[in-house]
Design an enzyme around this catalytic site. Structure first.
Site, PDB file in Angstrom:
ATOM      1  N   HIS A 113     -33.652 -16.311  43.146  1.00 18.39           N
ATOM      2  CA  HIS A 113     -32.866 -15.606  42.125  1.00 18.39           C
ATOM      3  C   HIS A 113     -31.368 -15.766  42.328  1.00 18.39           C
ATOM      4  O   HIS A 113     -30.588 -15.394  41.459  1.00 18.39           O
ATOM      5  CB  HIS A 113     -33.229 -14.113  42.126  1.00 18.39           C
TER       6      HIS A 113
ATOM      7  N   ASP B 254     -22.908 -16.375  40.914  1.00 14.06           N
ATOM      8  CA  ASP B 254     -24.069 -15.544  40.595  1.00 14.06           C
ATOM      9  C   ASP B 254     -25.231 -16.450  40.209  1.00 14.06           C
ATOM     10  O   ASP B 254     -25.005 -17.497  39.582  1.00 14.06           O
ATOM     11  CB  ASP B 254     -23.725 -14.644  39.387  1.00 14.06           C
TER      12      ASP B 254
HETATM   13  O1  F6P Z   1     -29.910 -10.793  42.696  1.00 10.96           O
HETATM   14  C1  F6P Z   1     -30.648 -10.819  43.858  1.00 10.96           C
HETATM   15  C2  F6P Z   1     -31.300  -9.492  44.131  1.00 10.96           C
HETATM   16  O2  F6P Z   1     -32.144  -9.602  45.237  1.00 10.96           O
HETATM   17  C3  F6P Z   1     -32.093  -9.031  42.962  1.00 10.96           C
HETATM   18  O3  F6P Z   1     -33.267  -9.699  42.887  1.00 10.96           O
HETATM   19  C4  F6P Z   1     -32.166  -7.584  43.255  1.00 10.96           C
HETATM   20  O4  F6P Z   1     -32.558  -6.877  42.155  1.00 10.96           O
HETATM   21  C5  F6P Z   1     -30.771  -7.297  43.700  1.00 10.96           C
HETATM   22  O5  F6P Z   1     -30.359  -8.474  44.376  1.00 10.96           O
HETATM   23  C6  F6P Z   1     -30.667  -6.022  44.505  1.00 10.96           C
HETATM   24  O6  F6P Z   1     -30.665  -6.242  45.854  1.00 10.96           O
HETATM   25  P1  F6P Z   1     -31.263  -5.248  46.962  1.00 10.96           P
HETATM   26  O7  F6P Z   1     -32.730  -5.346  46.852  1.00 10.96           O
HETATM   27  O8  F6P Z   1     -30.715  -5.759  48.237  1.00 10.96           O
HETATM   28  O9  F6P Z   1     -30.757  -3.886  46.614  1.00 10.96           O
END
Ligand code: F6P
Length: 488
Positions: free
Chosen positions: A153, A361
């Site tokens: 992602h 991003d």
């Molecule tokens: O964008 C990457 C990501 O891992 C998303 O998939 C996720 O929703 C977001 O970052 C939030 O991150 P964390 O799980 O570390 O709060």
């Protein structure tokens, strides 16, 4: 039909779905048979080896607990103090601790051991994100012959940055255990190829040495999206209208410039505030006529780089307030809290400018949600970083270099003065793109591609008794990412 098994660090029950991944995947799984698997959100001294299964909002979710020590090494450590900053090209924000990689691998092994007994031979497994790169290798070690896909992602780093990541070769080898690897954007595929080319040093005979064999793995871009028509409906729902009425009372005639981001250094928030300061400094006529609302729910706040970033932003917002605020007018509102989708949809629709200016991003789903929420008769303008994956899709946005705060300030000024006709024309292009790249189409494309690989997976497994045919000691990465499938 095969079951779908989604694996990710967070599961649907571990808090509000602030990020794009959780929102997107809930919908995908809700439409298919299967289950979600991941961390429970709980830490314990002696976590049970077995997963427990629960129903969450109609989805079956398998969860494991982790020890505090493992979780720290795996999540705050290797995933978010090494992989996250490095993949976002911020080596300056990495912290290297030799023990974290061991913890990262241990947790991936734990995931595999707890998941393996629940797999049926025909299940399609879809693993998500940088926390779980080694999972396929661990599952293969336990004899899983399933089709396994991986989706990254976040952006894939350029080669020189990847080389600086400890254990990068093991990570790349881990990736080669997947049948299909999906990335957000073409630029990620280009970066992957760049690594591939550099990772093939010449042998004495002049031929490239082989190190990791990706000939059984397809690597392709599958840009993720949102559900723009659902956001269009949500933006006029009673819950959205409630937020809009609240804001209208506070805003009066001012035009809204809106940013919605996790409080993360990759999102370019200090640069954004500086750009807004320049907008007000260079255009005095706009003062009292515009208002910046920045919503930034805190994230990963046990990590010191996130704490510094949060402090820095506090100071910058205070600075802009001190410079421009008057007793009866404030230039900006900075809210460190998460809001639900209906409230956000209402705010997106109100905002004359959607400010999405990350320094780097993977995709940025806020850009998609902003587009979906607009009023077709009077749409706002998307100001978008060209370093977001979304820039490859949204050609009709005002694209900026977020490091160049003069350029971002100028884009905001252009957006504020853009004639209705041009706003409509640009929005129509954006909405077409958001629909083409909807979350449904994303999941269907990825899963169709993975499903179509069944023959190849069977052939490989039949010939090797379940062990992958990866050249483990030497590495060859071809010049292209998509290799022809082996004959069935
Ligand atoms: O964008 C990457 C990501 O891992 C998303 O998939 C996720 O929703 C977001 O970052 C939030 O991150 P964390 O799980 O570390 O709060």
């Amino acid at each position: 039909m095969s079951r779908l098994v989604i694996v990710s660090n967070r599961t649907p029950s571990t808090g509000p779905a602030a990020g794009g991944l959780a929102v997107a995947l809930r919908k995908t799984l809700a439409e298919r048979d299967g289950f979600w698997f991941g961390w429970s959100g709980k830490l314990s001294e002696q976590p049970p080896r077995e997963a427990r299964f629960e129903e969450v909002d109609g989805l079956t979710v398998g969860k494991i607990d982790l020890t505090r020590q493992d979780h720290h090494a795996y999540y705050a450590g290797f995933s978010n103090s090494i992989l996250w900053p490095a993949f976002h090209l911020r080596l300056d924000l990495t912290t290297f601790d030799g023990q974290w990689y061991e913890g990262y691998r241990r947790v991936n092994t734990r995931f595999a051991e707890a998941l393996r007994p629940h797999l049926k031979p025909d299940d399609v497994i879809w693993v998500h994100d940088y926390h779980l790169i080694p999972l396929a290798a661990e599952l293969r070690r336990l004899g899983a012959r399933n089709r396994i896909g991986f989706y990254l992602h976040i952006p894939f780093p350029v080669a020189d940055t990847l080389f600086a990541i400890p254990h990068h070769l093991e990570l790349m080898r881990d990736l080669s255990h997947y049948d299909l690897v999906g990335m957000q954007a073409q630029r990620d595929i280009v970066a992957f190829n760049e690594f591939a080319d550099h990772q093939a040093p010449l042998s004495l005979s002049g031929d490239p040495l082989k190190a990791v064999d990706f000939s059984k793995t397809i690597v392709e871009a599958f840009p993720i999206g949102s559900d723009p028509d659902a956001f269009a409906r949500l933006a006029v729902s009673p819950a959205a209208n409630k937020m809009v009425r609240r804001m209208q009372r506070a805003m009066d005639e001012q035009r809204l410039i809106l940013g919605v981001d996790r409080l993360d250094y990759s999102k370019g928030l200090p640069q954004r505030v500086e750009a807004y300061e320049k907008l007000l400094a260079n255009n005095p006529q706009l003062r009292r006529g515009v208002h910046l609302l920045q919503i930034a729910p805190p994230s990963r706040d046990t990590i010191k780089e996130y704490q510094h970033h949060s402090d820095q932003l506090d100071a910058m917002c205070g600075h802009v307030m001190g410079r421009f605020a008057e007793p009866d007018w404030q230039p900006l509102t900075y809210v460190k809290r998460a809001y639900g989708q209906p409230s956000l949809a209402g705010l997106y629709r109100m905002a004359r400018i959607g400010l999405v200016t990350p320094l780097r991003d993977g995709m940025n789903l806020v850009a998609h949600e902003y587009v979906g929420s607009q009023n077709p008769e009077d749409p706002g303008v998307l100001v978008l970083s060209r370093f977001a994956g979304a820039a490859e899709i949204f050609e009709d946005a005002l694209q900026v270099n977020p490091f160049d705060t003069d350029e971002t300030a100028e884009a905001m000024r252009m957006g504020l003065s853009m004639p209705l006709e041009e706003r409509r024309a640009r929005w129509e292009g954006l909405m077409r793109a958001a629909r083409t790249h909807s979350v449904d189409n994303w999941a269907a494309r990825f899963l169709d591609r993975l499903g179509a690989m069944a023959g190849r997976a069977r052939q490989r497994n039949a010939s090797k008794g379940g062990m992958p045919t990866i050249a483990r000691d030497v590495l060859h990465l071809g010049s292209g990412t998509e290799q022809p499938s082996a004959p069935a």
